[in-house]
Scaffold this motif. Structure first.
Motif, PDB file in Angstrom:
ATOM      1  N   LEU A 156     -28.746 -19.593 -24.449  1.00 28.54           N
ATOM      2  CA  LEU A 156     -29.748 -18.889 -24.406  1.00 28.54           C
ATOM      3  C   LEU A 156     -28.990 -17.545 -23.147  1.00 28.54           C
ATOM      4  O   LEU A 156     -29.727 -17.046 -23.186  1.00 28.54           O
ATOM      5  CB  LEU A 156     -30.807 -19.731 -23.271  1.00 28.54           C
ATOM      6  N   ARG A 157     -28.200 -18.328 -22.508  1.00 33.39           N
ATOM      7  CA  ARG A 157     -28.366 -17.164 -21.681  1.00 33.39           C
ATOM      8  C   ARG A 157     -26.518 -16.010 -22.783  1.00 33.39           C
ATOM      9  O   ARG A 157     -26.860 -15.256 -21.758  1.00 33.39           O
ATOM     10  CB  ARG A 157     -26.817 -17.489 -20.467  1.00 33.39           C
ATOM     11  N   TYR A 158     -25.856 -16.802 -23.258  1.00 31.53           N
ATOM     12  CA  TYR A 158     -25.400 -16.068 -24.385  1.00 31.53           C
ATOM     13  C   TYR A 158     -26.500 -14.976 -25.239  1.00 31.53           C
ATOM     14  O   TYR A 158     -26.493 -12.911 -24.809  1.00 31.53           O
ATOM     15  CB  TYR A 158     -25.084 -16.787 -24.925  1.00 31.53           C
ATOM     16  N   ALA A 159     -27.784 -15.374 -25.469  1.00 33.21           N
ATOM     17  CA  ALA A 159     -28.573 -14.806 -26.544  1.00 33.21           C
ATOM     18  C   ALA A 159     -28.910 -13.728 -25.306  1.00 33.21           C
ATOM     19  O   ALA A 159     -29.208 -12.496 -26.349  1.00 33.21           O
ATOM     20  CB  ALA A 159     -29.380 -15.450 -27.157  1.00 33.21           C
ATOM     21  N   CYS A 160     -29.454 -13.706 -24.365  1.00 36.66           N
ATOM     22  CA  CYS A 160     -29.857 -13.065 -23.436  1.00 36.66           C
ATOM     23  C   CYS A 160     -29.165 -11.526 -23.323  1.00 36.66           C
ATOM     24  O   CYS A 160     -29.286 -10.735 -22.471  1.00 36.66           O
ATOM     25  CB  CYS A 160     -30.638 -13.177 -22.217  1.00 36.66           C
ATOM     26  N   GLU A 161     -27.876 -12.288 -23.294  1.00 37.47           N
ATOM     27  CA  GLU A 161     -26.961 -10.849 -23.117  1.00 37.47           C
ATOM     28  C   GLU A 161     -26.995  -9.930 -24.657  1.00 37.47           C
ATOM     29  O   GLU A 161     -26.451  -8.580 -24.738  1.00 37.47           O
ATOM     30  CB  GLU A 161     -25.474 -11.272 -22.974  1.00 37.47           C
ATOM     31  N   VAL A 162     -27.795 -10.045 -25.386  1.00 34.20           N
ATOM     32  CA  VAL A 162     -27.806  -9.750 -26.754  1.00 34.20           C
ATOM     33  C   VAL A 162     -28.693  -8.021 -26.912  1.00 34.20           C
ATOM     34  O   VAL A 162     -27.987  -6.884 -27.210  1.00 34.20           O
ATOM     35  CB  VAL A 162     -28.142  -9.975 -28.190  1.00 34.20           C
ATOM     36  N   PRO A 163     -29.862  -8.181 -26.617  1.00 30.66           N
ATOM     37  CA  PRO A 163     -30.273  -6.900 -25.957  1.00 30.66           C
ATOM     38  C   PRO A 163     -29.788  -5.646 -24.930  1.00 30.66           C
ATOM     39  O   PRO A 163     -29.724  -5.049 -25.580  1.00 30.66           O
ATOM     40  CB  PRO A 163     -31.271  -7.364 -25.130  1.00 30.66           C
ATOM     41  N   VAL A 164     -28.883  -6.819 -24.794  1.00 30.54           N
ATOM     42  CA  VAL A 164     -27.960  -5.743 -23.547  1.00 30.54           C
ATOM     43  C   VAL A 164     -26.847  -5.019 -23.961  1.00 30.54           C
ATOM     44  O   VAL A 164     -27.189  -3.729 -23.709  1.00 30.54           O
ATOM     45  CB  VAL A 164     -27.637  -6.577 -21.490  1.00 30.54           C
ATOM     46  N   ARG A 165     -26.014  -5.707 -24.912  1.00 30.44           N
ATOM     47  CA  ARG A 165     -25.112  -4.923 -25.648  1.00 30.44           C
ATOM     48  C   ARG A 165     -25.813  -3.930 -26.271  1.00 30.44           C
ATOM     49  O   ARG A 165     -25.176  -3.109 -26.371  1.00 30.44           O
ATOM     50  CB  ARG A 165     -24.636  -5.858 -26.131  1.00 30.44           C
ATOM     51  N   LEU A 166     -27.017  -4.340 -27.588  1.00 31.87           N
ATOM     52  CA  LEU A 166     -27.782  -3.327 -27.889  1.00 31.87           C
ATOM     53  C   LEU A 166     -28.057  -1.970 -27.381  1.00 31.87           C
ATOM     54  O   LEU A 166     -27.659  -0.909 -27.525  1.00 31.87           O
ATOM     55  CB  LEU A 166     -28.187  -4.167 -28.872  1.00 31.87           C
ATOM     56  N   GLU A 167     -28.295  -2.379 -26.349  1.00 30.34           N
ATOM     57  CA  GLU A 167     -28.861  -1.071 -24.607  1.00 30.34           C
ATOM     58  C   GLU A 167     -27.989   0.286 -24.520  1.00 30.34           C
ATOM     59  O   GLU A 167     -27.210   1.413 -24.767  1.00 30.34           O
ATOM     60  CB  GLU A 167     -29.765  -1.345 -23.525  1.00 30.34           C
ATOM     61  N   GLY A 168     -26.477  -0.672 -24.183  1.00 28.19           N
ATOM     62  CA  GLY A 168     -25.180  -0.209 -24.051  1.00 28.19           C
ATOM     63  C   GLY A 168     -24.666   0.292 -25.428  1.00 28.19           C
ATOM     64  O   GLY A 168     -24.474   1.618 -24.577  1.00 28.19           O
ATOM     65  N   ARG A 169     -25.275   0.546 -25.760  1.00 29.64           N
ATOM     66  CA  ARG A 169     -24.231   1.321 -27.088  1.00 29.64           C
ATOM     67  C   ARG A 169     -25.072   2.088 -28.245  1.00 29.64           C
ATOM     68  O   ARG A 169     -24.712   2.753 -28.520  1.00 29.64           O
ATOM     69  CB  ARG A 169     -24.451  -0.533 -28.546  1.00 29.64           C
ATOM     70  N   LEU A 170     -26.399   2.052 -27.797  1.00 30.00           N
ATOM     71  CA  LEU A 170     -27.265   3.180 -27.889  1.00 30.00           C
ATOM     72  C   LEU A 170     -26.655   4.396 -27.234  1.00 30.00           C
ATOM     73  O   LEU A 170     -26.746   5.036 -27.388  1.00 30.00           O
ATOM     74  CB  LEU A 170     -29.018   2.347 -28.492  1.00 30.00           C
ATOM     75  N   GLY A 171     -27.052   3.924 -25.473  1.00 28.31           N
ATOM     76  CA  GLY A 171     -26.643   4.765 -24.820  1.00 28.31           C
ATOM     77  C   GLY A 171     -24.965   5.697 -24.832  1.00 28.31           C
ATOM     78  O   GLY A 171     -25.384   6.451 -24.794  1.00 28.31           O
ATOM     79  N   ALA A 172     -24.671   4.273 -25.304  1.00 30.02           N
ATOM     80  CA  ALA A 172     -22.927   5.092 -25.707  1.00 30.02           C
ATOM     81  C   ALA A 172     -23.569   6.083 -26.646  1.00 30.02           C
ATOM     82  O   ALA A 172     -22.478   7.381 -26.757  1.00 30.02           O
ATOM     83  CB  ALA A 172     -22.076   4.554 -26.362  1.00 30.02           C
ATOM     84  N   TYR A 173     -23.954   5.954 -28.165  1.00 30.27           N
ATOM     85  CA  TYR A 173     -24.537   6.743 -29.094  1.00 30.27           C
ATOM     86  C   TYR A 173     -24.822   8.220 -28.234  1.00 30.27           C
ATOM     87  O   TYR A 173     -24.520   9.453 -29.071  1.00 30.27           O
ATOM     88  CB  TYR A 173     -24.938   6.441 -30.592  1.00 30.27           C
ATOM     89  N   ALA A 174     -25.701   7.597 -27.947  1.00 25.76           N
ATOM     90  CA  ALA A 174     -26.669   8.950 -27.030  1.00 25.76           C
ATOM     91  C   ALA A 174     -25.624   9.626 -26.474  1.00 25.76           C
ATOM     92  O   ALA A 174     -25.893  11.215 -26.803  1.00 25.76           O
ATOM     93  CB  ALA A 174     -28.367   8.827 -26.411  1.00 25.76           C
TER      94      ALA A 174
END
Length: 184
Positions: A156-174
């Motif tokens: 569950l702790r690992y799964a909670c990091e997935v949205p954070v990684r998606l958000e970080g990647r989106l920020g880098a793309y923007a």
């Protein structure tokens, strides 16, 4: 280290959210893009192809950034002004869609964890009240239930990091798309 995009958004308290990170139901365009991009990104085949290449979850940020550079390089200033905001909109929509799916999975998993914790407590109470002959089987059942709970808690702790990684990647793309926009 990239800060999560969700940190810039208004949080919505959710008592069932199991993650340390604040729950943010959706990333808004305003958190990452100066003006709300208009138009349908799917209407432009080049933009749709770019979004299809860079938005899937397994795509690493470096791969996506290279694809953005390759996409923007041959475009003139007018095309960049028109197409890069559309590409951002597409990546934002796809990222939010993926986040929604991940968040739903995290919630289901958290409910399962809650139920499993209750089962461990029940087994512990039964173990305390059990006569010696019945204790061995109850001890085994409690051990395996507690082990399953602990293993699932790590996942569950690992799964909670997935949205954070998606958000970080989106920020880098923007940031990459904005850097490729013509000045002036």
């Amino acid at each position: 280290m990239l800060l999560p995009v969700a940190a810039a958004a208004q949080p919505h308290p959710d008592p069932d959210w199991p993650c340390v990170q604040r729950y943010v139901p959706e990333i808004g365009a305003a958190a990452l893009w100066p003006e709300a991009p208009g138009g349908d990104w799917q209407d432009d085949p080049g933009v749709a192809a770019l979004v299809g290449r860079i938005a899937p979850r397994p795509v690493e940020a470096e791969q996506g950034l290279a694809a953005i550079r390759d996409f923007a390089a041959p475009l003139d200033a007018a095309a960049r002004r028109r197409l890069l905001p559309l590409a951002f909109r597409g990546v934002l929509e796809e990222t939010n869609r993926q986040r929604d799916a991940v968040i739903d999975q995290i919630r289901r998993y958290a409910r399962r964890q809650h139920d499993l914790a209750g089962r461990v407590r029940e087994l512990e109470a039964a173990l305390r009240a059990a006569p010696p002959p019945a204790r061995e089987e109850l001890e085994q059942r409690r051990f395996f239930a507690a082990k399953t709970y602990a293993d699932a808690e790590r996942m569950l702790r690992y799964a909670c990091e997935v949205p954070v990684r998606l958000e970080g990647r989106l920020g880098a793309y923007a940031r990459a798309m904005q850097a490729a926009m013509p000045q002036g």
